[in-house]
Design a protein around this motif. Structure first.
Motif, PDB file in Angstrom:
ATOM      1  N   UNK A 212       0.826  -1.214   0.000  1.00  0.00           N
ATOM      2  CA  UNK A 212       0.000   0.000   0.000  1.00  0.00           C
ATOM      3  C   UNK A 212       0.860   1.264   0.000  1.00  0.00           C
ATOM      4  N   UNK A 213       1.963   1.231   0.736  1.00  0.00           N
ATOM      5  CA  UNK A 213       2.864   2.398   0.770  1.00  0.00           C
ATOM      6  C   UNK A 213       3.476   2.644  -0.608  1.00  0.00           C
ATOM      7  N   UNK A 214       3.889   1.564  -1.279  1.00  0.00           N
ATOM      8  CA  UNK A 214       4.457   1.711  -2.625  1.00  0.00           C
ATOM      9  C   UNK A 214       3.379   2.217  -3.582  1.00  0.00           C
ATOM     10  N   UNK A 215       2.165   1.703  -3.453  1.00  0.00           N
ATOM     11  CA  UNK A 215       1.048   2.193  -4.281  1.00  0.00           C
ATOM     12  C   UNK A 215       0.870   3.699  -4.114  1.00  0.00           C
ATOM     13  N   UNK A 216       0.974   4.182  -2.887  1.00  0.00           N
ATOM     14  CA  UNK A 216       0.825   5.614  -2.625  1.00  0.00           C
ATOM     15  C   UNK A 216       1.946   6.403  -3.284  1.00  0.00           C
ATOM     16  N   UNK A 217       3.167   5.891  -3.216  1.00  0.00           N
ATOM     17  CA  UNK A 217       4.291   6.566  -3.878  1.00  0.00           C
ATOM     18  C   UNK A 217       4.063   6.637  -5.389  1.00  0.00           C
ATOM     19  N   UNK A 218       3.619   5.541  -5.969  1.00  0.00           N
ATOM     20  CA  UNK A 218       3.349   5.520  -7.409  1.00  0.00           C
ATOM     21  C   UNK A 218       2.220   6.499  -7.743  1.00  0.00           C
ATOM     22  N   UNK A 219       1.216   6.591  -6.886  1.00  0.00           N
ATOM     23  CA  UNK A 219       0.106   7.520  -7.111  1.00  0.00           C
ATOM     24  C   UNK A 219       0.587   8.971  -7.104  1.00  0.00           C
ATOM     25  N   UNK A 220       1.513   9.308  -6.213  1.00  0.00           N
ATOM     26  CA  UNK A 220       2.065  10.666  -6.175  1.00  0.00           C
ATOM     27  C   UNK A 220       2.799  10.955  -7.482  1.00  0.00           C
ATOM     28  N   UNK A 221       3.596   9.997  -7.935  1.00  0.00           N
ATOM     29  CA  UNK A 221       4.317  10.161  -9.206  1.00  0.00           C
ATOM     30  C   UNK A 221       3.331  10.280 -10.370  1.00  0.00           C
ATOM     31  N   UNK A 222       2.249   9.527 -10.319  1.00  0.00           N
ATOM     32  CA  UNK A 222       1.233   9.573 -11.364  1.00  0.00           C
ATOM     33  C   UNK A 222       0.535  10.933 -11.381  1.00  0.00           C
ATOM     34  N   UNK A 223       0.150  11.440 -10.220  1.00  0.00           N
ATOM     35  CA  UNK A 223      -0.511  12.751 -10.149  1.00  0.00           C
ATOM     36  C   UNK A 223       0.390  13.859 -10.672  1.00  0.00           C
ATOM     37  N   UNK A 224       1.695  13.713 -10.471  1.00  0.00           N
ATOM     38  CA  UNK A 224       2.647  14.712 -10.954  1.00  0.00           C
ATOM     39  C   UNK A 224       2.905  14.565 -12.455  1.00  0.00           C
TER      40      UNK A 224
END
Length: 110
Positions: free
Chosen positions: A46-58
Motif C-alpha cells: 500500500x505504501x508503494x502504491x501511494x508513492x506511485x500515485x504521487x508520481x502519477x498525479x505529478x
C-alpha cells in the motif's frame, strides 16, 4: 497561482522523496508492475502504491491495467520538463550573480 506553478509544485513534491525518485528511475528504464516494485522496498504494498500515485498525479509516471496487475512506466517528457524548469531557474540565478559581480567590479563615482 497558475497551472504551471501548480504543476511545478507537484513535480518537485513527487521528486522530494528518495523512494519515489528510485521508483521513477526503475520505471523510466522499463514498465514494472506495482507488485514487482513493492518487492524491492522494505515497506508495505500500500505504501508503494501511494508513492506511485504521487508520481502519477505529478505526471512523471503513467499507470495502466493489465488484467489484475497495475503497471507503471515513466514519462521521459515530464522528466525533461523538470530539467527545463531547473535550467530556467539556473539562468535567473546566473543573471543575478553576474549583476552582483558587476556591482563589485564597477568603480564608485564620487
Amino acid at each position: 497561482m497558475t497551472d504551471d506553478e501548480d504543476r511545478a509544485d507537484a513535480l518537485f513534491h513527487a521528486l522530494s522523496d528518495r523512494t519515489r525518485r528510485d521508483i521513477l528511475r526503475r520505471v523510466l528504464a522499463g514498465e514494472h508492475s506495482v507488485t514487482n516494485l513493492a518487492e524491492k522496498y522494505d515497506m508495505s504494498f500500500a505504501a508503494v502504491q501511494k508513492h506511485v500515485a504521487v508520481l502519477d498525479r505529478a505526471g512523471l509516471v503513467t499507470k495502466r491495467r493489465d488484467g489484475r496487475q497495475a503497471l507503471a512506466s515513466g514519462d521521459v517528457r515530464a522528466v525533461r520538463s523538470v530539467g527545463s524548469m531547473l535550467t530556467e531557474l539556473e539562468s535567473i540565478w546566473r543573471g543575478r550573480i553576474s549583476r552582483i559581480d558587476e556591482l563589485f567590479t564597477t568603480p564608485e563615482k564620487d
